[in-house]
Design a protein around this motif. Sequence first.
Motif, PDB file in Angstrom:
ATOM      1  N   GLY A 167      47.942  31.216  45.510  1.00 14.26           N
ATOM      2  CA  GLY A 167      47.813  30.964  44.087  1.00 14.26           C
ATOM      3  C   GLY A 167      47.850  29.508  43.662  1.00 14.26           C
ATOM      4  N   LYS A 168      48.040  28.597  44.620  1.00 18.14           N
ATOM      5  CA  LYS A 168      48.125  27.179  44.279  1.00 18.14           C
ATOM      6  C   LYS A 168      47.010  26.403  44.969  1.00 18.14           C
ATOM      7  N   PRO A 169      46.308  25.525  44.226  1.00 14.86           N
ATOM      8  CA  PRO A 169      45.235  24.747  44.855  1.00 14.86           C
ATOM      9  C   PRO A 169      45.792  23.624  45.728  1.00 14.86           C
ATOM     10  N   HIS A 170      45.151  23.437  46.868  1.00 19.15           N
ATOM     11  CA  HIS A 170      45.500  22.352  47.796  1.00 19.15           C
ATOM     12  C   HIS A 170      44.199  21.673  48.198  1.00 19.15           C
ATOM     13  N   THR A 171      44.097  20.378  47.924  1.00 19.11           N
ATOM     14  CA  THR A 171      42.934  19.608  48.330  1.00 19.11           C
ATOM     15  C   THR A 171      43.375  18.658  49.436  1.00 19.11           C
ATOM     16  N   LEU A 172      42.749  18.798  50.580  1.00 20.63           N
ATOM     17  CA  LEU A 172      43.108  17.999  51.751  1.00 20.63           C
ATOM     18  C   LEU A 172      41.846  17.455  52.397  1.00 20.63           C
ATOM     19  N   THR A 173      41.981  16.347  53.100  1.00 18.07           N
ATOM     20  CA  THR A 173      40.889  15.851  53.935  1.00 18.07           C
ATOM     21  C   THR A 173      41.143  16.417  55.323  1.00 18.07           C
ATOM     22  N   VAL A 174      40.225  17.262  55.766  1.00 19.51           N
ATOM     23  CA  VAL A 174      40.454  18.078  56.953  1.00 19.51           C
ATOM     24  C   VAL A 174      39.458  17.740  58.055  1.00 19.51           C
ATOM     25  N   ASP A 175      39.973  17.604  59.260  1.00 18.26           N
ATOM     26  CA  ASP A 175      39.137  17.458  60.452  1.00 18.26           C
ATOM     27  C   ASP A 175      38.301  18.724  60.578  1.00 18.26           C
ATOM     28  N   HIS A 176      37.023  18.583  60.855  1.00 15.01           N
ATOM     29  CA  HIS A 176      36.123  19.734  60.947  1.00 15.01           C
ATOM     30  C   HIS A 176      36.526  20.722  62.037  1.00 15.01           C
ATOM     31  N   ARG A 177      37.300  20.269  63.003  1.00 10.11           N
ATOM     32  CA  ARG A 177      37.706  21.139  64.113  1.00 10.11           C
ATOM     33  C   ARG A 177      39.019  21.867  63.833  1.00 10.11           C
ATOM     34  N   ARG A 178      39.670  21.574  62.732  1.00  6.66           N
ATOM     35  CA  ARG A 178      40.986  22.140  62.438  1.00  6.66           C
ATOM     36  C   ARG A 178      40.845  23.587  61.960  1.00  6.66           C
ATOM     37  N   VAL A 179      41.586  24.473  62.591  1.00  8.17           N
ATOM     38  CA  VAL A 179      41.542  25.881  62.190  1.00  8.17           C
ATOM     39  C   VAL A 179      42.553  26.139  61.073  1.00  8.17           C
ATOM     40  N   LEU A 180      42.283  27.185  60.326  1.00  8.70           N
ATOM     41  CA  LEU A 180      43.119  27.536  59.186  1.00  8.70           C
ATOM     42  C   LEU A 180      44.582  27.706  59.583  1.00  8.70           C
ATOM     43  N   LEU A 181      44.852  28.359  60.696  1.00 11.35           N
ATOM     44  CA  LEU A 181      46.232  28.585  61.123  1.00 11.35           C
ATOM     45  C   LEU A 181      46.993  27.269  61.235  1.00 11.35           C
ATOM     46  N   ASP A 182      46.411  26.273  61.877  1.00 13.15           N
ATOM     47  CA  ASP A 182      47.095  24.993  62.043  1.00 13.15           C
ATOM     48  C   ASP A 182      47.282  24.292  60.699  1.00 13.15           C
ATOM     49  N   LEU A 183      46.302  24.393  59.816  1.00 13.39           N
ATOM     50  CA  LEU A 183      46.430  23.792  58.496  1.00 13.39           C
ATOM     51  C   LEU A 183      47.583  24.442  57.730  1.00 13.39           C
ATOM     52  N   LEU A 184      47.657  25.762  57.765  1.00 12.18           N
ATOM     53  CA  LEU A 184      48.726  26.464  57.062  1.00 12.18           C
ATOM     54  C   LEU A 184      50.095  26.080  57.611  1.00 12.18           C
ATOM     55  N   ARG A 185      50.235  26.113  58.918  1.00  9.97           N
ATOM     56  CA  ARG A 185      51.539  25.880  59.543  1.00  9.97           C
ATOM     57  C   ARG A 185      51.954  24.408  59.513  1.00  9.97           C
ATOM     58  N   GLU A 186      51.038  23.526  59.841  1.00  8.72           N
ATOM     59  CA  GLU A 186      51.397  22.122  60.006  1.00  8.72           C
ATOM     60  C   GLU A 186      51.245  21.295  58.740  1.00  8.72           C
ATOM     61  N   ASP A 187      50.179  21.535  57.976  1.00  8.56           N
ATOM     62  CA  ASP A 187      49.948  20.718  56.786  1.00  8.56           C
ATOM     63  C   ASP A 187      50.641  21.280  55.550  1.00  8.56           C
ATOM     64  N   LEU A 188      50.647  22.594  55.408  1.00  7.07           N
ATOM     65  CA  LEU A 188      51.232  23.205  54.214  1.00  7.07           C
ATOM     66  C   LEU A 188      52.618  23.794  54.466  1.00  7.07           C
ATOM     67  N   GLU A 189      53.084  23.729  55.701  1.00 10.27           N
ATOM     68  CA  GLU A 189      54.415  24.189  56.096  1.00 10.27           C
ATOM     69  C   GLU A 189      54.671  25.655  55.746  1.00 10.27           C
ATOM     70  N   LEU A 190      53.633  26.472  55.913  1.00  6.70           N
ATOM     71  CA  LEU A 190      53.742  27.912  55.741  1.00  6.70           C
ATOM     72  C   LEU A 190      53.761  28.526  57.140  1.00  6.70           C
ATOM     73  N   ALA A 191      54.936  28.830  57.621  1.00  5.46           N
ATOM     74  CA  ALA A 191      55.106  29.231  59.019  1.00  5.46           C
ATOM     75  C   ALA A 191      55.064  30.737  59.242  1.00  5.46           C
ATOM     76  N   GLY A 192      54.702  31.514  58.224  1.00  6.49           N
ATOM     77  CA  GLY A 192      54.666  32.970  58.392  1.00  6.49           C
ATOM     78  C   GLY A 192      53.662  33.408  59.432  1.00  6.49           C
TER      79      GLY A 192
END
Length: 187
Positions: free
Chosen positions: A27-52
């Motif tokens: 429900g919250k917007p997040h704008t990030l500059t993302v490496d094209h090779r980065r998968v969603l799982l790593d972005l969620l866990r490492e960049d947004l600190e959502l470890a579920g």
Amino acid sequence: MDSQHDSAPASRPPESSRSQTTLRVNGKPHTLTVDHRRVLLDLLREDLELAGAKKGCDHGQCGACTVLVDGRRVNSCLLFAVALDGCEITTVEGLAGDGEELHPLQRAFLDRDAFQCGYCTPGQICSAVGALAEAEAGHPSHVTDPATPSGDPVALGRDEIRERLSGNLCRCGAYPRIADAVEDVIP
């Protein structure tokens, strides 16, 4: 014969391999500059600190990384984050929304003791939310009765639940209680 390898220091990828990406996560917007090779799982866990969502197999075979993208369940370890620009992502942390009440499936998992170690639980819950929506929308599974009219909601019995959640592995073997928890929330 000795060989020498130059160890280049880890560096940031060139700007041409990075893109600004906006994801609406829980429900919250997040704008990030993302490496094209980065998968969603790593972005969620490492960049947004959502470890579920968990990194289980990293090959899309265990379901521990399951999240919802625009309401559909996906293996987040297989999706490039930049390809999801503008999408709505829901993780297990966002299922309950901003309230204090758990999502009905989260509550059912607790009530039915549908987990042991808990590692697969976030993926199991997100997958079950997606499976319920798929059945309601009339998407058949491998075990759906062929006589079921196309597009009509699919009745979820034990076999349907097992089939629809078969892509999510539980190493502890809590499958019967997981199916019980899903049965508890079927309208």
